[in-house]
Design a protein around this motif. Structure first.
Motif, mmCIF file in Angstrom:
data_model
loop_
_atom_site.group_PDB
_atom_site.id
_atom_site.type_symbol
_atom_site.label_atom_id
_atom_site.label_comp_id
_atom_site.label_asym_id
_atom_site.label_seq_id
_atom_site.Cartn_x
_atom_site.Cartn_y
_atom_site.Cartn_z
ATOM 1 N N UNK A 1 -13.360 -3.565 8.278
ATOM 2 C CA UNK A 1 -12.823 -3.922 6.954
ATOM 3 C C UNK A 1 -11.818 -5.069 7.052
ATOM 4 N N UNK A 2 -11.026 -5.067 8.109
ATOM 5 C CA UNK A 2 -10.037 -6.123 8.297
ATOM 6 C C UNK A 2 -10.646 -7.488 8.513
ATOM 7 N N UNK A 3 -11.881 -7.503 8.960
ATOM 8 C CA UNK A 3 -12.565 -8.768 9.221
ATOM 9 C C UNK A 3 -13.617 -9.118 8.170
ATOM 10 N N UNK A 4 -13.794 -8.234 7.188
ATOM 11 C CA UNK A 4 -14.761 -8.472 6.108
ATOM 12 C C UNK A 4 -14.108 -8.155 4.776
ATOM 13 N N UNK A 5 -13.571 -9.141 4.145
ATOM 14 C CA UNK A 5 -12.859 -8.909 2.886
ATOM 15 C C UNK A 5 -13.799 -8.623 1.715
ATOM 16 N N UNK B 1 -18.144 0.770 3.063
ATOM 17 C CA UNK B 1 -18.149 0.813 4.529
ATOM 18 C C UNK B 1 -18.370 2.242 5.031
ATOM 19 N N UNK B 2 -17.731 3.219 4.391
ATOM 20 C CA UNK B 2 -17.925 4.619 4.779
ATOM 21 C C UNK B 2 -19.373 5.049 4.577
ATOM 22 N N UNK B 3 -19.973 4.636 3.469
ATOM 23 C CA UNK B 3 -21.381 4.969 3.223
ATOM 24 C C UNK B 3 -22.270 4.392 4.324
ATOM 25 N N UNK B 4 -21.979 3.168 4.737
ATOM 26 C CA UNK B 4 -22.761 2.550 5.807
ATOM 27 C C UNK B 4 -22.522 3.240 7.150
ATOM 28 N N UNK C 1 -7.295 6.609 3.466
ATOM 29 C CA UNK C 1 -5.833 6.617 3.451
ATOM 30 C C UNK C 1 -5.236 5.410 4.152
ATOM 31 N N UNK C 2 -5.702 5.133 5.365
ATOM 32 C CA UNK C 2 -5.143 4.011 6.130
ATOM 33 C C UNK C 2 -5.452 2.679 5.454
ATOM 34 N N UNK C 3 -6.639 2.545 4.893
ATOM 35 C CA UNK C 3 -6.996 1.282 4.237
ATOM 36 C C UNK C 3 -6.228 1.108 2.926
ATOM 37 N N UNK C 4 -6.183 2.150 2.123
ATOM 38 C CA UNK C 4 -5.516 2.047 0.829
ATOM 39 C C UNK C 4 -3.998 1.927 0.947
ATOM 40 N N UNK C 5 -3.451 2.382 2.069
ATOM 41 C CA UNK C 5 -1.999 2.316 2.263
ATOM 42 C C UNK C 5 -1.620 1.294 3.341
ATOM 43 N N UNK C 6 -2.513 0.357 3.613
ATOM 44 C CA UNK C 6 -2.253 -0.629 4.669
ATOM 45 C C UNK C 6 -1.033 -1.496 4.384
ATOM 46 N N UNK D 1 -6.678 -7.753 16.194
ATOM 47 C CA UNK D 1 -7.325 -6.951 15.148
ATOM 48 C C UNK D 1 -7.463 -5.472 15.509
ATOM 49 N N UNK D 2 -7.867 -5.180 16.734
ATOM 50 C CA UNK D 2 -8.027 -3.782 17.134
ATOM 51 C C UNK D 2 -6.671 -3.086 17.149
ATOM 52 N N UNK D 3 -5.655 -3.737 17.704
ATOM 53 C CA UNK D 3 -4.316 -3.147 17.743
ATOM 54 C C UNK D 3 -3.798 -2.900 16.327
ATOM 55 N N UNK D 4 -4.050 -3.826 15.430
ATOM 56 C CA UNK D 4 -3.610 -3.676 14.040
ATOM 57 C C UNK D 4 -4.295 -2.465 13.400
ATOM 58 N N UNK D 5 -5.590 -2.295 13.641
ATOM 59 C CA UNK D 5 -6.316 -1.144 13.093
ATOM 60 C C UNK D 5 -5.757 0.163 13.649
#
Length: 182
Positions: free
Chosen positions: A24-28, A35-38, A63-68, A89-93
């Motif tokens: 998600x962080x790399x695909x706006x 993404x969850x469905x996929x 939760x993590x995405x909506x409260x990023x 990017x991985x560390x940020x996630x």
């Protein structure tokens, strides 16, 4: 579900959540539910995972995405000289997930969130990711969690380990903390 199976399911959900948050962080152009469905649907990474894994994955990812922005604000308070968008990017996630799960939502003790984050960062990140994540999260605890609450969390963790017959503390090691935190 036994304690071991629950721990394994949550660990798998965390690993999947980091992968999803990274994506998600790399695909706006993609929302978290798409993404969850996929991820969970036919042919997805988590297609064959247990329902408990998928359920916890959905909780963590949403939760993590909506409260990023809240997680990023926490990180900005403790990481000097780095903006979240400049962190690998991985560390940020991993950091966003740990801050959400252990500090914003408090669905697990701080020590568990840190330990899991360090392990996942070592698995998916760079050679330095585990130390970096541990240092950042140690600073979050030190600077943003009242000492009385930190001490209570440590006592609860030690008592839980004794009840299960464990004598070791599996929390973050001092080796990964920043010099100013020791």
């Amino acid at each position: 579900m036994s304690h071991t199976k629950t721990s394994q399911a949550r660990r798998r959900a965390r690993e999947l959540a980091v992968q999803l948050l990274y994506s998600l962080g790399n695909r706006s152009d993609q929302g978290v539910d798409t993404a969850l469905d996929l991820f969970c649907g036919e042919g997805g990474v988590a297609e064959s995972d247990l329902p408990e894994v998928k359920e916890y994955l959905r909780f963590l990812a949403r939760g993590a995405w909506n409260r990023r922005s809240e997680s990023d604000a926490v990180l900005l308070r403790v990481v000097t000289g780095w903006r979240p968008e400049r962190i690998v990017s991985v560390d940020r996630a991993v950091l966003r997930l740990a801050v959400f799960e252990g500090f914003l939502e408090r669905s697990v003790p701080f020590a568990v969130a840190i330990s899991e984050a360090v392990d996942i960062a070592q698995t998916f990140g760079t050679e330095d990711s585990g130390r970096f994540v541990n240092g950042v999260l140690a600073r979050v605890v030190q600077h943003l969690i009242p000492e009385s609450e930190r001490n209570k969390s440590e006592r609860n963790k030690k008592n839980a380990g004794k009840k299960r017959g464990e004598g070791q503390d599996h929390g973050p090691s001092e080796a990964g903390t920043l010099p100013a935190d020791r």
